[in-house]
Design a protein around this motif. Structure first.
Motif, PDB file in Angstrom:
ATOM      1  N   GLN A  90      -6.322  10.565  12.877  1.00  0.00           N
ATOM      2  CA  GLN A  90      -7.038   9.935  11.774  1.00  0.00           C
ATOM      3  C   GLN A  90      -6.074   9.409  10.715  1.00  0.00           C
ATOM      4  O   GLN A  90      -6.338   8.383  10.085  1.00  0.00           O
ATOM      5  N   ALA A  91      -4.940  10.086  10.528  1.00  0.00           N
ATOM      6  CA  ALA A  91      -3.916   9.583   9.610  1.00  0.00           C
ATOM      7  C   ALA A  91      -3.331   8.271  10.123  1.00  0.00           C
ATOM      8  O   ALA A  91      -3.078   7.345   9.344  1.00  0.00           O
ATOM      9  N   LEU A  92      -3.118   8.183  11.434  1.00  0.00           N
ATOM     10  CA  LEU A  92      -2.622   6.944  12.020  1.00  0.00           C
ATOM     11  C   LEU A  92      -3.613   5.807  11.803  1.00  0.00           C
ATOM     12  O   LEU A  92      -3.219   4.667  11.536  1.00  0.00           O
ATOM     13  N   ALA A  93      -4.905   6.103  11.902  1.00  0.00           N
ATOM     14  CA  ALA A  93      -5.921   5.077  11.662  1.00  0.00           C
ATOM     15  C   ALA A  93      -5.884   4.591  10.216  1.00  0.00           C
ATOM     16  O   ALA A  93      -6.057   3.389   9.947  1.00  0.00           O
ATOM     17  N   LEU A  94      -5.661   5.509   9.261  1.00  0.00           N
ATOM     18  CA  LEU A  94      -5.538   5.107   7.861  1.00  0.00           C
ATOM     19  C   LEU A  94      -4.340   4.183   7.653  1.00  0.00           C
ATOM     20  O   LEU A  94      -4.413   3.188   6.932  1.00  0.00           O
ATOM     21  N   LEU A  95      -3.218   4.536   8.276  1.00  0.00           N
ATOM     22  CA  LEU A  95      -2.021   3.708   8.151  1.00  0.00           C
ATOM     23  C   LEU A  95      -2.231   2.326   8.768  1.00  0.00           C
ATOM     24  O   LEU A  95      -1.741   1.320   8.251  1.00  0.00           O
ATOM     25  N   ALA A  96      -2.956   2.275   9.880  1.00  0.00           N
ATOM     26  CA  ALA A  96      -3.255   0.982  10.499  1.00  0.00           C
ATOM     27  C   ALA A  96      -4.145   0.143   9.599  1.00  0.00           C
ATOM     28  O   ALA A  96      -3.993  -1.085   9.515  1.00  0.00           O
ATOM     29  N   ARG A  97      -5.101   0.796   8.929  1.00  0.00           N
ATOM     30  CA  ARG A  97      -5.956   0.064   7.991  1.00  0.00           C
ATOM     31  C   ARG A  97      -5.127  -0.500   6.845  1.00  0.00           C
ATOM     32  O   ARG A  97      -5.339  -1.636   6.401  1.00  0.00           O
ATOM     33  N   ALA A  98      -4.184   0.288   6.349  1.00  0.00           N
ATOM     34  CA  ALA A  98      -3.295  -0.195   5.287  1.00  0.00           C
ATOM     35  C   ALA A  98      -2.442  -1.354   5.775  1.00  0.00           C
ATOM     36  O   ALA A  98      -2.220  -2.333   5.054  1.00  0.00           O
ATOM     37  N   VAL A 131       0.865  -1.181   0.000  1.00  0.00           N
ATOM     38  CA  VAL A 131       0.000   0.000   0.000  1.00  0.00           C
ATOM     39  C   VAL A 131       0.899   1.228   0.000  1.00  0.00           C
ATOM     40  O   VAL A 131       1.815   1.334   0.828  1.00  0.00           O
ATOM     41  N   ILE A 132       0.640   2.151  -0.926  1.00  0.00           N
ATOM     42  CA  ILE A 132       1.455   3.361  -1.061  1.00  0.00           C
ATOM     43  C   ILE A 132       0.590   4.578  -0.751  1.00  0.00           C
ATOM     44  O   ILE A 132      -0.473   4.757  -1.357  1.00  0.00           O
ATOM     45  N   PHE A 133       1.032   5.401   0.185  1.00  0.00           N
ATOM     46  CA  PHE A 133       0.391   6.686   0.448  1.00  0.00           C
ATOM     47  C   PHE A 133       1.157   7.744  -0.330  1.00  0.00           C
ATOM     48  O   PHE A 133       2.295   8.071   0.020  1.00  0.00           O
ATOM     49  N   LEU A 134       0.529   8.260  -1.385  1.00  0.00           N
ATOM     50  CA  LEU A 134       1.221   9.180  -2.285  1.00  0.00           C
ATOM     51  C   LEU A 134       1.465  10.541  -1.644  1.00  0.00           C
ATOM     52  O   LEU A 134       2.431  11.220  -1.993  1.00  0.00           O
ATOM     53  N   ASP A 135       0.578  10.945  -0.723  1.00  0.00           N
ATOM     54  CA  ASP A 135       0.735  12.257  -0.082  1.00  0.00           C
ATOM     55  C   ASP A 135       0.169  12.178   1.336  1.00  0.00           C
ATOM     56  O   ASP A 135      -0.917  12.702   1.608  1.00  0.00           O
ATOM     57  N   ILE A 136       0.885  11.542   2.243  1.00  0.00           N
ATOM     58  CA  ILE A 136       0.404  11.399   3.614  1.00  0.00           C
ATOM     59  C   ILE A 136       0.405  12.738   4.346  1.00  0.00           C
ATOM     60  O   ILE A 136      -0.347  12.937   5.308  1.00  0.00           O
ATOM     61  N   ASP A 137       1.209  13.707   3.876  1.00  0.00           N
ATOM     62  CA  ASP A 137       1.274  15.005   4.561  1.00  0.00           C
ATOM     63  C   ASP A 137      -0.066  15.730   4.534  1.00  0.00           C
ATOM     64  O   ASP A 137      -0.400  16.474   5.462  1.00  0.00           O
ATOM     65  N   SER A 138      -0.848  15.539   3.472  1.00  0.00           N
ATOM     66  CA  SER A 138      -2.155  16.189   3.411  1.00  0.00           C
ATOM     67  C   SER A 138      -3.095  15.644   4.481  1.00  0.00           C
ATOM     68  O   SER A 138      -4.034  16.329   4.893  1.00  0.00           O
ATOM     69  N   GLU A 139      -2.843  14.428   4.953  1.00  0.00           N
ATOM     70  CA  GLU A 139      -3.634  13.852   6.054  1.00  0.00           C
ATOM     71  C   GLU A 139      -3.073  14.302   7.405  1.00  0.00           C
ATOM     72  O   GLU A 139      -3.829  14.656   8.311  1.00  0.00           O
ATOM     73  N   LEU A 140      -1.759  14.298   7.526  1.00  0.00           N
ATOM     74  CA  LEU A 140      -1.146  14.661   8.803  1.00  0.00           C
ATOM     75  C   LEU A 140      -1.416  16.110   9.180  1.00  0.00           C
ATOM     76  O   LEU A 140      -1.564  16.421  10.372  1.00  0.00           O
ATOM     77  N   PHE A 141      -1.486  16.982   8.180  1.00  0.00           N
ATOM     78  CA  PHE A 141      -1.613  18.410   8.459  1.00  0.00           C
ATOM     79  C   PHE A 141      -2.950  18.986   7.998  1.00  0.00           C
ATOM     80  O   PHE A 141      -3.058  20.180   7.717  1.00  0.00           O
ATOM     81  N   ALA A 142      -3.958  18.150   7.924  1.00  0.00           N
ATOM     82  CA  ALA A 142      -5.302  18.636   7.590  1.00  0.00           C
ATOM     83  C   ALA A 142      -5.775  19.596   8.689  1.00  0.00           C
ATOM     84  O   ALA A 142      -5.377  19.466   9.854  1.00  0.00           O
ATOM     85  N   PRO A 143      -6.626  20.573   8.343  1.00  0.00           N
ATOM     86  CA  PRO A 143      -7.024  21.592   9.322  1.00  0.00           C
ATOM     87  C   PRO A 143      -8.086  21.107  10.309  1.00  0.00           C
ATOM     88  O   PRO A 143      -9.208  21.606  10.329  1.00  0.00           O
ATOM     89  N   ARG A 144      -7.738  20.133  11.121  1.00  0.00           N
ATOM     90  CA  ARG A 144      -8.618  19.651  12.185  1.00  0.00           C
ATOM     91  C   ARG A 144      -7.739  19.069  13.291  1.00  0.00           C
ATOM     92  O   ARG A 144      -6.665  18.537  13.018  1.00  0.00           O
TER      93      ARG A 144
END
Length: 615
Positions: free
Chosen positions: A479-487, A460-473
């Protein structure tokens, strides 16, 4: 509050007096009615039974909330109910719905609607033993051991299992523990609920899969499995409750009231004094804050996380380079099943003119223009705010050449296909199976929905994980960690089989981020512990309680919160622009609920999202 149901000119026949709560969003009162002798035996009327009755010239549905009540009105002025529709939520759920209505500023009827059967239930099936005799013998595996430890602990406990460990072993231990009374199991989706139900039935375990097996669940003595609504399952006295992937945002109800199934399950377990197991590979910060964590040894946990490769693009690759790193080429050209994640739909969400470097912006609302393919095949700009379309021309210099600054999955699919030299399938939440790419594709590109659509993968490749890590919330990193765990779970079958080492590849410009360090080392505490301290210092949940207030009536409600009645203390802080939305902060969930309950509901529409996940 109880009221009479209306007057009648003639005396009514003798019968039991019952109290009902209408299933109507705009009514939050109970009414007294007569249960006539001709209906007294139908469906064994009890607390929670569903009945029909007349109110102000309309036939309504409702729930029995009181039996043999003493009415303030004369019996001769009360009306009869017209029908007993069947079984409804048990007595325990009636009480739980009142608690949840207070906790999330809702009304009990909305919870009881969720707790009611999808079809009328006039009789319950016979009780069948849970059938745990065919369960495998107690295992010495660490996952089983920590599950047994958590079950022996009074109250809720968190079981942290790495992605390659099968949560099924926790279910087996919970079933063995609560075999006499049954077990309630919550999972994030109906598809996962069906999978676990099939596995247990193959062992001969009696399973009720919600919502279809509502009547079987009401009998009890079985394993009841459901998704978010399963928190209101009719099983009266389970022996244990298990919440799998407790960190998943799917447990949060999006419509008002915004209750969370995990919190409902914890409250339910506390009332019944039974163990509640919250199982997750990446425990939510809220659960770490509140409950004890039962974790395996470091060697066990690390060995059950897949290989994580971090591609650092901060120095070696300039900003102007495209989305795809050169290091992805060997992976994409291999024979592996590869899933590429990019949480941006369309061709491009931001374009910049090559001539003057001006960003493409909407002349109507000043929003960013996305590059999309029109139905005719011509490229057009489409505003992501107001949907205005216009030709691909720069409003500053008139040039028609633009570069993609933030490409979407449609453009990413084209570039990946050109680099991989093999077919690529595009997936998103709106995709229909088989319609978005070749059926023989082994490479998939899509939003996070692809993590749920593809059954397993090698990489599984995350092409732009920074957009998840630094989302305005404030919960973006969690939530980014949860995505990585799902992957990580998606590639875990390869890890468990030992045939090929599953791999998660992450492209980033912040390789030392706490989230990335946590998954590289297979140690979620590398993120959760500093994140919890950070939220405490910033007065953010779970250190405090939070609600977002919006809508036409938001200003009225906020003014009432700022100026409570004389007999109420100032329990909350309100922040936000004059036009809203507003953020309401309190020291605890109880304080927030008490402050909201003291305010009258505005006449205008208002949305109060308690425990917002996207702020």
């Amino acid at each position: 509050m109880s009221q009479t149901s209306g007057s009648s000119p003639s005396p009514q026949p003798a019968g039991r007096l019952i109290r009902v709560l209408p299933d109507e969003p705009g009514i939050n009162k109970t009414f007294d009615y007569i249960l006539p002798a001709r209906l007294a035996g139908s469906a064994s009327v009890r607390l929670g039974s569903i009945v029909r009755f007349g109110l102000h010239g309309r036939q309504l549905r409702g729930w029995v909330t009181g039996l043999d009540v003493t009415s303030a009105a004369e019996t001769g002025r009360l009306k009869e109910i017209t029908k007993v529709s069947g079984f409804g939520p048990p007595r325990e759920i009636l009480s739980l719905s009142r608690w949840a209505a207070h906790r999330w500023w809702g009304r009990p009827a909305s919870m009881l609607r969720t707790a009611s059967p999808p079809r009328s239930v006039l009789a319950l099936p016979a009780l069948r033993p849970i059938g745990h005799g065919l369960l495998p013998s107690p295992s010495a595996d660490e996952a089983s051991s920590i599950a047994r430890s958590a079950l022996a602990h009074p109250g809720p406990g968190v079981v942290r299992l790495p992605p390659a460990s099968d949560p099924y072993v926790v279910l087996i231990e919970a079933i063995r523990f609560g075999a006499e009374r049954g077990v309630l199991v919550l999972v994030p989706s109906l598809a996962e609920a069906s999978t676990y139900a099939r596995r247990l039935r193959r062992l001969g375990v009696s399973v009720a899969l919600l919502p279809d097996d509502w009547a079987r669940a009401a009998v009890g003595g079985c394993v009841v499995i459901g998704s978010r609504s399963g928190a209101w399952a009719p099983i009266a006295h389970p022996g244990a409750i298990v919440v799998l992937d407790e960190h998943d945002d799917g447990y949060a109800q999006e419509q008002m009231p915004t209750w969370n199934a995990r919190d409902v399950a914890v409250e339910r377990g506390a009332r019944l004094q039974i163990p509640v197991l919250l199982v997750s590979p990446v425990v939510s910060v809220a659960s770490v804050h509140k409950y004890p964590v039962f974790a395996p040894s470091r060697n066990y946990e690390r060995s059950r996380w897949p290989l994580v490769e971090v591609i650092d693009r901060s120095e070696a690759e300039p900003w102007r380079q495209g989305l795809l790193s050169d290091r992805l080429a060997p992976i994409l050209r291999s024979d592996e099943v590869v899933v590429c994640i990019l949480n941006r739909k369309g061709r491009s969400s931001l374009c910049v003119c090559i001539g003057c470097s001006s960003a493409a912006r909407c002349e109507r609302c000043d929003g960013a223009l996305a590059l999309n393919d029109a139905d005719s095949g011509d490229r057009v700009f489409r505003c992501q705010r107001c949907s205005l379309t216009r030709p691909v021309l720069c409003s500053s210099c008139g040039r028609a050449s633009f570069k993609n600054v933030r490409m979407g999955i449609t453009r990413a699919r084209e570039e990946i296909e050109a680099l991989a030299l093999r077919p690529v399938c595009e997936l998103s939440a709106e995709s229909v199976d088989g319609s978005d790419g070749p059926t023989n594709a082994k490479i998939f590109v899509g939003t996070e929905a692809a993590l749920h659509r593809v059954p397993s993968a090698d990489t599984v490749i995350f092409l732009d994980i920074d957009s998840e890590l630094f989302a305005p919330r404030y919960r973006a990193a969690e939530q980014a960690l949860a995505l990585l765990a799902r992957a990580a779970r998606l590639v875990s079958p390869a890890v468990r089989r030992g045939q090929r080492e599953g791999r998660v590849v992450v492209q980033t410009r912040v390789p030392d981020h706490e989230v990335l360090r946590a998954i590289v080392l297979g140690d979620p505490t590398r993120f959760t512990e500093p994140e919890l301290e950070r939220r405490r210092s910033l007065n953010l949940p779970p250190a405090v309680a939070l609600a977002e207030v919006s809508g036409a009536g938001a200003k009225t409600l906020v003014e009432a919160l700022r100026n409570p009645p004389a007999h109420h203390d100032q329990l909350v802080e309100v922040a936000g622009p004059p036009e809203g939305p507003y953020l309401v902060r309190a020291a605890s969930a109880d304080a927030l609920a008490t402050a909201l309950a003291a305010c009258e509901r505005p006449a205008e529409r208002v949305r109060v999202e308690v425990d917002p996940s996207r702020v």
